[in-house]
Design a protein around this motif. Structure first.
Motif, mmCIF file in Angstrom:
data_model
loop_
_atom_site.group_PDB
_atom_site.id
_atom_site.type_symbol
_atom_site.label_atom_id
_atom_site.label_comp_id
_atom_site.label_asym_id
_atom_site.label_seq_id
_atom_site.Cartn_x
_atom_site.Cartn_y
_atom_site.Cartn_z
ATOM 1 N N ALA A 21 0.854 -1.189 0.000
ATOM 2 C CA ALA A 21 0.000 0.000 0.000
ATOM 3 C C ALA A 21 0.882 1.228 0.000
ATOM 4 O O ALA A 21 1.944 1.253 0.631
ATOM 5 C CB ALA A 21 -0.893 0.006 1.246
ATOM 6 N N VAL A 22 0.442 2.249 -0.726
ATOM 7 C CA VAL A 22 1.170 3.508 -0.695
ATOM 8 C C VAL A 22 0.147 4.644 -0.635
ATOM 9 O O VAL A 22 -0.930 4.551 -1.233
ATOM 10 C CB VAL A 22 2.121 3.629 -1.919
ATOM 11 C CG1 VAL A 22 1.342 3.676 -3.226
ATOM 12 C CG2 VAL A 22 3.009 4.865 -1.814
ATOM 13 N N LEU A 35 3.136 -2.780 4.188
ATOM 14 C CA LEU A 35 3.118 -4.118 3.603
ATOM 15 C C LEU A 35 2.110 -4.993 4.347
ATOM 16 O O LEU A 35 1.953 -4.871 5.562
ATOM 17 C CB LEU A 35 4.529 -4.714 3.723
ATOM 18 C CG LEU A 35 4.799 -6.055 3.064
ATOM 19 C CD1 LEU A 35 4.691 -5.949 1.555
ATOM 20 C CD2 LEU A 35 6.174 -6.567 3.478
ATOM 21 N N GLY A 36 1.417 -5.849 3.621
ATOM 22 C CA GLY A 36 0.489 -6.808 4.219
ATOM 23 C C GLY A 36 0.687 -8.189 3.621
ATOM 24 O O GLY A 36 1.529 -8.368 2.755
ATOM 25 N N GLY A 37 -0.105 -9.145 4.063
ATOM 26 C CA GLY A 37 0.012 -10.540 3.619
ATOM 27 C C GLY A 37 -0.655 -10.801 2.277
ATOM 28 O O GLY A 37 -0.933 -9.870 1.509
ATOM 29 N N PRO A 38 -0.924 -12.067 1.972
ATOM 30 C CA PRO A 38 -1.540 -12.465 0.698
ATOM 31 C C PRO A 38 -2.848 -11.725 0.463
ATOM 32 O O PRO A 38 -3.648 -11.563 1.392
ATOM 33 C CB PRO A 38 -1.812 -13.962 0.883
ATOM 34 C CG PRO A 38 -0.846 -14.399 1.907
ATOM 35 C CD PRO A 38 -0.673 -13.230 2.839
ATOM 36 N N ALA A 39 -3.071 -11.262 -0.769
ATOM 37 C CA ALA A 39 -4.224 -10.394 -1.014
ATOM 38 C C ALA A 39 -4.969 -10.728 -2.292
ATOM 39 O O ALA A 39 -5.690 -9.892 -2.815
ATOM 40 C CB ALA A 39 -3.772 -8.944 -1.019
ATOM 41 N N THR A 53 -6.358 -4.204 4.493
ATOM 42 C CA THR A 53 -6.586 -3.360 5.674
ATOM 43 C C THR A 53 -5.289 -3.177 6.461
ATOM 44 O O THR A 53 -4.941 -2.054 6.852
ATOM 45 C CB THR A 53 -7.685 -4.000 6.559
ATOM 46 O OG1 THR A 53 -8.842 -4.222 5.743
ATOM 47 C CG2 THR A 53 -8.041 -3.100 7.725
ATOM 48 N N ALA A 54 -4.565 -4.268 6.679
ATOM 49 C CA ALA A 54 -3.320 -4.188 7.446
ATOM 50 C C ALA A 54 -2.302 -3.305 6.726
ATOM 51 O O ALA A 54 -1.654 -2.438 7.345
ATOM 52 C CB ALA A 54 -2.749 -5.590 7.658
#
Lengths: 306, 306
Positions: A21-22, A35-39, A53-54
């Protein structure tokens, strides 16, 4: 009295193994990232939403903004799997916390990023594989059908082929090349039972972790690893040729190779494919921001004239 | 005063796609049988237990026995995946409703059934593939590492290879042989998106349903289908040769080919492998009963001498 804020944009790039995400301001300045997990919502909708969301919360925090500011974000979600209509619908129905949401494929936002919004093509070699081009407003999509039925030449495919060879060799039906010892050592397994206990029933992401070992073995001349890497690279060559053929005659299509395998696989590509590659100008999540900004301008223009 | 009953035996054969149960009396007469869903505890423990329970209830009902009679059953569970120690432990810890339980691999009970309890070998070509032999009390196991990393030549592998070809062809990267039209028609899909929507992310059982179409196309001379079927059959040949080599010199090892693909794949095997095959004498669940009976006698003997 309502306080007027300058718009804030959120760009998401969500794939099978991670989500980036930026947050970008109205002046184009990057304010924060996360940064987040699998999406991939195709692989798991709840997980995808949780990862988006994370990653967004982390981006807000790194921008020094409270979570409640999510309400102000004009978001674009670039997500794997939303080319399937049912998956696209499911994402659109999410009761998101943003000001508004645009949904696009991860390939599209990656291509927009790679060429700074201009026409061009991308060849993706990450956990999966895929070819995508945008030429004169027309999309071309080749491959990218998901693991295990598609995604040849990607990390998961490469790792799985190597694992097949190791298991075959442990059964006395394959050649015990250096690849076998490499994989067993890496996975801390001594036999087929140990290997299957470690990897059997696991998914694309786990198999893809083995791909760098296969490239390392191929680089040292291992016969079986070389055959696997060659077969994958030839498939990527095929994707690239289909993309290059999609451009009008005499137009030189800008093409970028992106994804985790890119630095490893380039030297295995056909010379004319490798020669056609240019570096990506921006990351995929920045392509996502470009779409969000464009959408915002279009709506503003619509409101002004409507 | 306690009523003495003659013992009742339950034989279970549980694989990745279905579970068969049979109830046999002390005199060897089959009293009832029943079918349940997927029962590999490696692929899903809860599902496996539910399938075993459902198949057993159906077998009890077909034998005219109440469900409460499960308490009297001396059971043997022949299950896929219990060669993994963690999976074996998990099944042993199940608070089962039977008198007692023995746990064995599905390969072992299938081999015991195929040869009526005598030494011999089996080649399994069903959803997965596997080779197993029992010679002089020693087990030989080749292949059978599970889909997608093993099980070459099985139905899931065959279907997946065909699907890969269809997707490649729809991308303009493969030859549009009759196999492509066959699979699209069968799945009611017109393009790659439709195919992936129908099959992407699905498991071995769904891919295996495509295997008969691949064999049908190969039988009519389709080039790609023939190449897939040949590659699978060559792998099965390799498993068979490993098993035949496990027998002591001059012993003629009885070998049976079992599983849903057996009738389709036999003509594609190497002549000397096909010539070495003999029909299975009993179904796998009857092999399971044999183990349950043997176990019961051993315990009875142990109690008499102990």
């Amino acid at each position: 009295m309502q306080v007027e804020y300058a718009p804030l944009f959120l760009g998401i790039d969500g794939g099978g193994s991670k989500c980036r995400a930026v947050i970008v301001g109205a002046d184009g300045a990057v304010l924060g990232s996360g940064l987040g997990g699998p999406a991939s919502p195709f692989q798991g909708f709840e997980q995808s939403i949780a990862s988006i969301t994370a990653a967004t919360h982390r981006a807000l925090a790194s921008a020094g903004l409270e979570e409640a500011r999510a309400r102000r974000l004009h978001a674009c979600l670039g997500l794997a799997g939303v080319n399937l209509p049912a998956v696209h619908r499911q994402v659109l129905e999410w009761a998101h916390p943003f000001s508004d949401v645009l949904v696009a494929t991860d390939s599209r936002v990656a291509c927009i990023g790679a060429h700074g919004g201009a026409d061009g093509a991308i060849l993706i070699a990450g956990t999966g594989s895929c070819g995508y081009a945008m030429v004169d407003g027309e999309e071309v999509l080749v491959g990218g059908h998901g693991f295990p039925c598609g995604d040849k030449g990607g990390g998961a495919w490469t790792g799985l082929r190597a694992l097949e060879h190791v298991l075959r060799t442990l059964d006395g039906l394959g050649e015990p090349t250096s690849l076998v010892a490499r994989l067993l050592t890496h996975l801390g397994a001594r036999d087929a039972l140990g290997l299957v206990g470690r990897l059997g029933g696991h998914g694309a992401v786990e198999y893809a972790r083995l791909a760098p070992l296969v490239f390392a073995a191929a680089d040292e001349g291992d016969k079986v690893a070389t055959a696997i890497v060659r077969e994958g690279a030839e498939y990527l060559d095929g994707l690239a040729r289909r993309l290059l053929a999609a451009a009008p005659p005499r137009m030189s299509l800008r093409m970028s190779l992106i994804g985790g395998l890119a630095p490893l696989v380039t030297r295995w590509l056909a010379p004319e494919v490798a020669a056609a590659l240019s570096p990506a100008l921006e990351a995929p999540e920045m392509g996502s921001v470009r779409l969000a900004v464009q959408h915002w301008h279009e709506r503003a223009a619509g409101q002004a004239t409507g």
